[in-house]
Design a protein around this motif. Structure first.
Motif, PDB file in Angstrom:
ATOM      1  N   GLN B   2       7.882  12.751 -22.924  1.00  0.00           N
ATOM      2  CA  GLN B   2       7.879  11.515 -23.687  1.00  0.00           C
ATOM      3  C   GLN B   2       8.932  11.550 -24.788  1.00  0.00           C
ATOM      4  O   GLN B   2       9.213  12.594 -25.366  1.00  0.00           O
ATOM      5  N   ILE B   4      10.546   8.994 -28.140  1.00  0.00           N
ATOM      6  CA  ILE B   4      10.425   7.790 -28.948  1.00  0.00           C
ATOM      7  C   ILE B   4      11.751   7.543 -29.650  1.00  0.00           C
ATOM      8  O   ILE B   4      12.347   8.461 -30.200  1.00  0.00           O
ATOM      9  N   THR B  24      11.060   2.074 -29.313  1.00  0.00           N
ATOM     10  CA  THR B  24      10.663   2.120 -27.905  1.00  0.00           C
ATOM     11  C   THR B  24      10.200   3.526 -27.545  1.00  0.00           C
ATOM     12  O   THR B  24      10.686   4.515 -28.091  1.00  0.00           O
ATOM     13  N   VAL B  25       9.267   3.579 -26.635  1.00  0.00           N
ATOM     14  CA  VAL B  25       8.698   4.846 -26.190  1.00  0.00           C
ATOM     15  C   VAL B  25       8.967   4.995 -24.702  1.00  0.00           C
ATOM     16  O   VAL B  25       8.850   4.028 -23.944  1.00  0.00           O
ATOM     17  N   GLU B  26       9.313   6.183 -24.293  1.00  0.00           N
ATOM     18  CA  GLU B  26       9.548   6.477 -22.875  1.00  0.00           C
ATOM     19  C   GLU B  26       8.606   7.571 -22.410  1.00  0.00           C
ATOM     20  O   GLU B  26       8.193   8.428 -23.186  1.00  0.00           O
ATOM     21  N   THR B  28       5.517   7.422 -21.127  1.00  0.00           N
ATOM     22  CA  THR B  28       4.077   7.254 -21.225  1.00  0.00           C
ATOM     23  C   THR B  28       3.765   5.777 -21.029  1.00  0.00           C
ATOM     24  O   THR B  28       4.668   4.938 -21.068  1.00  0.00           O
ATOM     25  N   SER B  29       2.508   5.465 -20.826  1.00  0.00           N
ATOM     26  CA  SER B  29       2.131   4.061 -20.683  1.00  0.00           C
ATOM     27  C   SER B  29       0.885   3.786 -21.508  1.00  0.00           C
ATOM     28  O   SER B  29       0.063   4.674 -21.759  1.00  0.00           O
ATOM     29  N   LEU B  33       0.557   2.234 -30.793  1.00  0.00           N
ATOM     30  CA  LEU B  33       1.818   2.263 -31.529  1.00  0.00           C
ATOM     31  C   LEU B  33       1.572   1.957 -32.997  1.00  0.00           C
ATOM     32  O   LEU B  33       0.667   1.181 -33.336  1.00  0.00           O
ATOM     33  N   ASP B  71       4.871  -3.158 -23.289  1.00  0.00           N
ATOM     34  CA  ASP B  71       3.931  -2.045 -23.479  1.00  0.00           C
ATOM     35  C   ASP B  71       4.482  -0.946 -24.370  1.00  0.00           C
ATOM     36  O   ASP B  71       3.756  -0.354 -25.171  1.00  0.00           O
ATOM     37  N   ARG B  72       5.780  -0.678 -24.228  1.00  0.00           N
ATOM     38  CA  ARG B  72       6.354   0.456 -24.948  1.00  0.00           C
ATOM     39  C   ARG B  72       7.406   0.029 -25.965  1.00  0.00           C
ATOM     40  O   ARG B  72       8.297   0.795 -26.298  1.00  0.00           O
ATOM     41  N   GLN B  73       7.281  -1.190 -26.465  1.00  0.00           N
ATOM     42  CA  GLN B  73       8.229  -1.702 -27.441  1.00  0.00           C
ATOM     43  C   GLN B  73       7.470  -2.258 -28.635  1.00  0.00           C
ATOM     44  O   GLN B  73       6.543  -3.064 -28.491  1.00  0.00           O
ATOM     45  N   TRP B  93       3.653   6.968 -31.908  1.00  0.00           N
ATOM     46  CA  TRP B  93       2.778   6.611 -30.801  1.00  0.00           C
ATOM     47  C   TRP B  93       1.792   7.734 -30.567  1.00  0.00           C
ATOM     48  O   TRP B  93       1.994   8.873 -30.961  1.00  0.00           O
TER      49      TRP B  93
END
Lengths: 114, 114
Positions: B2, B4, B24-26, B28-29, B33, B71-73, B93
Motif C-alpha cells: 500500500q 499513500i 490518494t491511496v493505492e 487497498t480498498s 481516510l 474510494d481511495r481519493q 488511511w
C-alpha cells in the motif's frame, strides 16, 4: 482539543541510555492505545499498540505499559540511539462507529545526545 | 504493497484564495481516510474522516471541507483561506477492523497562508 501550551514536553537522553516517555489519556472506553514516532517534516509512523485488556507489550527495543487505574501510558525505548530522536505521540483509538479515529496527545520531543 | 500520496508537498497561498489538497491511496480498498492538521510544535488535530465514498465526518467547525469522490481519493478544500489555516496537513488511511490500529500517514503538505 489542543493543548494551550506553546512547546512540546522534551526529553533529552544520552545515547545508549533507556528512555521513558509518558502519556496521560482521557477516555476509559478506548479499546487500543498506540504510540507514533514523527521525524521532522514527515508524517507519523506507527511504533506499537496495546489493547486495553493488557498491561504490557514488547516490541523490538520498545515496551509499552498501560496503567488503566491512573489512565497512564508509557513508552520505554531500550538503548536509545540517535535515530530515535523524534517527536513521540500517544493516541487513543475510538470505536468503529466513530470511524476508528485516533485522538492524539500533544507529543514529547526526544533528543538523543551522542 | 500500500502507498499513500499527497500533493502538493508545499504550498504558499494568499489569504482569501481557494485551496485544494489531494490524497490518494493505492494497494487497498474501502479504507477509512483521515485529514489532520498539525501546527508547528503541536500535536495532530483531526479535521475530517471518511468511512466510505461520499461519507464525511467533520471534527471541528472551520472554513475547510472534505470530499471523497472515489474510494481511495480524499480531498481537502477551502473557498477562502485564513491566516490560521497555515500548518502541516496530513492524510492517513487505515483498514477497517477492531485490531487494525495502524494509521498510515502520507508525506504531508506544508501550507503557508500569507
Amino acid at each position: 482539543g489542543e493543548s494551550v501550551g506553546l512547546h512540546l514536553p522534551t526529553l533529552s537522553v544520552q545515547e545508549g541510555d533507556n528512555s521513558i516517555i509518558n502519556c496521560a489519556y482521557s477516555n476509559s472506553a478506548s479499546d487500543y492505545f498506540i504510540w507514533y514516532k514523527q521525524e521532522s517534516g514527515k508524517g507519523p509512523q506507527f511504533i506499537i499498540d496495546i489493547r486495553s485488556n493488557m498491561d504490557k507489550r514488547q516490541g523490538q527495543r520498545v515496551t509499552v505499559l498501560l496503567n488503566k487505574t491512573v489512565k497512564h501510558l508509557s513508552l520505554q525505548i531500550a538503548a536509545t540511539q540517535p535515530g530515535d530522536s523524534a517527536v513521540y505521540f500517544c493516541a487513543e483509538k475510538g470505536g468503529e462507529t466513530s470511524g476508528s479515529r485516533l485522538t492524539f496527545g500533544e507529543g514529547t520531543q526526544l533528543t538523543v545526545n551522542p | 504493497s500500500q502507498t499513500i500520496h499527497q500533493w502538493p508537498a508545499t504550498l504558499v497561498q494568499p489569504v482569501g484564495s481557494p485551496l485544494s489538497l489531494e490524497c490518494t491511496v493505492e494497494g487497498t480498498s474501502n479504507p477509512n481516510l483521515y485529514w489532520y492538521r498539525q501546527a508547528a510544535g503541536r500535536g495532530l488535530q483531526l479535521l475530517f474522516y471518511s468511512v466510505g465514498i461520499g461519507q464525511i465526518s467533520s471534527e471541528v467547525p472551520q472554513n475547510l471541507s472534505a470530499s471523497r469522490p472515489q474510494d481511495r481519493q480524499f480531498i481537502l478544500s477551502s473557498k477562502k483561506l485564513l491566516l490560521s489555516d497555515s500548518g502541516f496537513y496530513l492524510c492517513a488511511w487505515t483498514k477497517k477492523g477492531l485490531a487494525d490500529n495502524e494509521q498510515f500517514f502520507g508525506p504531508g503538505t506544508r501550507l503557508t497562508v500569507l
